[in-house]
Enzyme design. Structure first.
Site, PDB file in Angstrom:
ATOM      1  N   LYS A  12      31.893  45.163  35.446  1.00  7.02           N
ATOM      2  CA  LYS A  12      31.748  43.677  36.103  1.00  7.02           C
ATOM      3  C   LYS A  12      30.517  43.580  36.667  1.00  7.02           C
ATOM      4  O   LYS A  12      29.827  44.829  37.643  1.00  7.02           O
ATOM      5  CB  LYS A  12      32.605  43.010  36.433  1.00  7.02           C
ATOM      6  N   TYR A  48      38.475  36.424  27.105  1.00  8.35           N
ATOM      7  CA  TYR A  48      39.053  36.305  27.811  1.00  8.35           C
ATOM      8  C   TYR A  48      39.366  35.098  27.738  1.00  8.35           C
ATOM      9  O   TYR A  48      40.979  34.256  27.737  1.00  8.35           O
ATOM     10  CB  TYR A  48      38.930  36.235  29.612  1.00  8.35           C
ATOM     11  N   PHE A  56      44.179  32.036  37.681  1.00  8.67           N
ATOM     12  CA  PHE A  56      43.596  32.457  37.957  1.00  8.67           C
ATOM     13  C   PHE A  56      41.658  32.586  36.113  1.00  8.67           C
ATOM     14  O   PHE A  56      40.856  32.941  36.996  1.00  8.67           O
ATOM     15  CB  PHE A  56      42.955  33.798  38.018  1.00  8.67           C
ATOM     16  N   ARG A  65      41.552  53.449  29.606  1.00  6.17           N
ATOM     17  CA  ARG A  65      42.282  52.925  30.732  1.00  6.17           C
ATOM     18  C   ARG A  65      42.845  53.522  31.459  1.00  6.17           C
ATOM     19  O   ARG A  65      42.973  52.431  33.122  1.00  6.17           O
ATOM     20  CB  ARG A  65      43.768  52.313  29.530  1.00  6.17           C
ATOM     21  N   THR A  98      44.755  47.041  37.057  1.00  7.55           N
ATOM     22  CA  THR A  98      44.351  46.126  36.709  1.00  7.55           C
ATOM     23  C   THR A  98      44.520  46.062  38.563  1.00  7.55           C
ATOM     24  O   THR A  98      42.912  45.398  39.189  1.00  7.55           O
ATOM     25  CB  THR A  98      45.007  44.472  36.279  1.00  7.55           C
ATOM     26  N   ARG A 154      38.758  51.984  39.619  1.00  4.27           N
ATOM     27  CA  ARG A 154      39.588  50.662  40.558  1.00  4.27           C
ATOM     28  C   ARG A 154      40.332  50.874  41.723  1.00  4.27           C
ATOM     29  O   ARG A 154      40.105  50.791  43.167  1.00  4.27           O
ATOM     30  CB  ARG A 154      40.225  49.989  39.526  1.00  4.27           C
ATOM     31  N   HIS A 175      35.612  46.663  33.282  1.00  3.13           N
ATOM     32  CA  HIS A 175      36.500  45.845  31.730  1.00  3.13           C
ATOM     33  C   HIS A 175      36.400  47.696  31.337  1.00  3.13           C
ATOM     34  O   HIS A 175      35.542  47.951  31.010  1.00  3.13           O
ATOM     35  CB  HIS A 175      36.096  45.327  31.389  1.00  3.13           C
ATOM     36  N   GLU A 204      37.036  43.185  20.485  1.00  6.91           N
ATOM     37  CA  GLU A 204      35.429  43.956  22.238  1.00  6.91           C
ATOM     38  C   GLU A 204      33.921  43.707  21.495  1.00  6.91           C
ATOM     39  O   GLU A 204      33.528  43.226  21.384  1.00  6.91           O
ATOM     40  CB  GLU A 204      36.468  43.802  23.087  1.00  6.91           C
TER      41      GLU A 204
HETATM   42  N1  UDP Z   1      42.433  38.869  36.795  1.00  8.21           N
HETATM   43  C1  UDP Z   1      42.147  38.126  38.241  1.00  8.21           C
HETATM   44  N2  UDP Z   1      43.672  38.155  38.966  1.00  8.21           N
HETATM   45  C2  UDP Z   1      44.790  38.354  38.428  1.00  8.21           C
HETATM   46  C3  UDP Z   1      44.928  39.237  36.980  1.00  8.21           C
HETATM   47  C4  UDP Z   1      43.682  39.425  36.730  1.00  8.21           C
HETATM   48  O1  UDP Z   1      41.306  38.015  38.800  1.00  8.21           O
HETATM   49  O2  UDP Z   1      45.879  38.622  38.846  1.00  8.21           O
HETATM   50  C5  UDP Z   1      41.489  39.084  36.488  1.00  8.21           C
HETATM   51  C6  UDP Z   1      40.884  40.724  36.537  1.00  8.21           C
HETATM   52  O3  UDP Z   1      39.002  40.607  36.520  1.00  8.21           O
HETATM   53  C7  UDP Z   1      41.473  41.686  36.130  1.00  8.21           C
HETATM   54  C8  UDP Z   1      40.852  40.399  34.443  1.00  8.21           C
HETATM   55  O4  UDP Z   1      41.075  39.526  34.880  1.00  8.21           O
HETATM   56  O5  UDP Z   1      40.534  42.740  35.487  1.00  8.21           O
HETATM   57  C9  UDP Z   1      41.045  40.557  33.299  1.00  8.21           C
HETATM   58  O6  UDP Z   1      42.745  40.552  33.772  1.00  8.21           O
HETATM   59  P1  UDP Z   1      43.342  41.856  32.362  1.00  8.21           P
HETATM   60  O7  UDP Z   1      45.525  40.898  32.631  1.00  8.21           O
HETATM   61  O8  UDP Z   1      43.533  41.995  31.104  1.00  8.21           O
HETATM   62  O9  UDP Z   1      43.639  43.258  33.121  1.00  8.21           O
HETATM   63  P2  UDP Z   1      42.671  43.693  33.116  1.00  8.21           P
HETATM   64  O10 UDP Z   1      42.708  44.255  30.899  1.00  8.21           O
HETATM   65  O11 UDP Z   1      40.896  43.827  33.606  1.00  8.21           O
HETATM   66  O12 UDP Z   1      42.980  45.481  33.487  1.00  8.21           O
HETATM   67 MG    MG Z   2      42.573  43.187  29.642  1.00  9.16          MG
END
Ligand code: UDP
Ligand code: MG
Length: 182
Positions: free
Chosen positions: A40, A80, A88, A116, A122, A133, A146, A157
């Site tokens: 990102k 998304y 958010f 993952r 996340t 992370r 991501h 995707e």
């Molecule tokens: N995100 C955020 N605040 C939150 C949850 C998610 O900014 O409370 C952002 C974060 O960058 C995350 C992205 O939204 O990676 C996508 O969310 P997802 O739940 O799909 O998480 P990921 O698959 O990236 O772990």
């Molecule tokens: Mg996701």
């Protein structure tokens, strides 16, 4: 200098017949799994692209596509779509548009699940040390990377981010034939 270690001997050694480039004996017989990984904007700004690539290469996955792009909003809104309506979401789209992203497609056995695990939770403060992370981020909204979260999601995707001509099929050669010219 002559003899065993002389230049002529070395030239003979290097110039001799060599086996053609061929896949490792461990080429998969199972269906090839692919996933989308994207560094990102915060990861690109912080010069973490090489670190991410190194971790995936060392794990044994194969890079089959890569590009740097300023992600169009049309891709981000589709990518998304499940998060539209979350508080958010507007900030997420702004953040993902704030600078270039490096998008990659990695291939390998169970690569979706493995990647993952490699990127971690996340929420950065829940991400285990040793994960990307967990090692490089402190806030959920700036979590560096991501990776697709299911095989079906990965297929969707990859189709969204890459044209089929941008993905390359290639097989690893053996060490000798990759290190020296034929
Ligand atoms: N995100 C955020 N605040 C939150 C949850 C998610 O900014 O409370 C952002 C974060 O960058 C995350 C992205 O939204 O990676 C996508 O969310 P997802 O739940 O799909 O998480 P990921 O698959 O990236 O772990
Ligand atoms: Mg996701």
């Amino acid at each position: 200098m002559g003899g065993l270690f002389g230049r002529a001997a070395l030239r003979r050694l290097l110039g001799g017949p060599r086996a053609p480039l061929r896949p490792c004996s461990g080429e998969p017989s199972w269906p090839r799994e692919r996933t989308l990984v994207a560094v990102k904007p915060d990861g690109v700004q912080r010069r973490l692209v090489g670190e991410v690539i190194q971790r995936f290469e060392r794990r044994g996955f194969r890079l089959v596509g890569m590009k740097m792009l300023q992600v169009p909003e049309s891709i981000l809104t589709e990518h998304y779509q499940d998060l539209q309506g979350k508080p958010f979401y507007p900030a997420l789209i702004r953040y993902m548009s704030s600078g270039p992203v490096v998008a990659m497609v990695w291939e390998g056995h169970n690569v979706v699940r493995a990647s993952r695990a490699m990127i971690g939770n996340t929420d950065s403060c829940e991400a285990a040390p040793g994960t990307i992370r967990g090692d490089f981020s402190v806030h959920i909204s700036r979590n560096v990377i991501h990776a697709s979260d299911s095989v079906e999601g990965a297929q969707r995707e990859i189709r969204l981010w890459f044209r089929s001509g941008e993905l390359l099929d290639w097989v690893a050669g053996d060490h000798q034939s990759c290190t020296y010219p034929a």
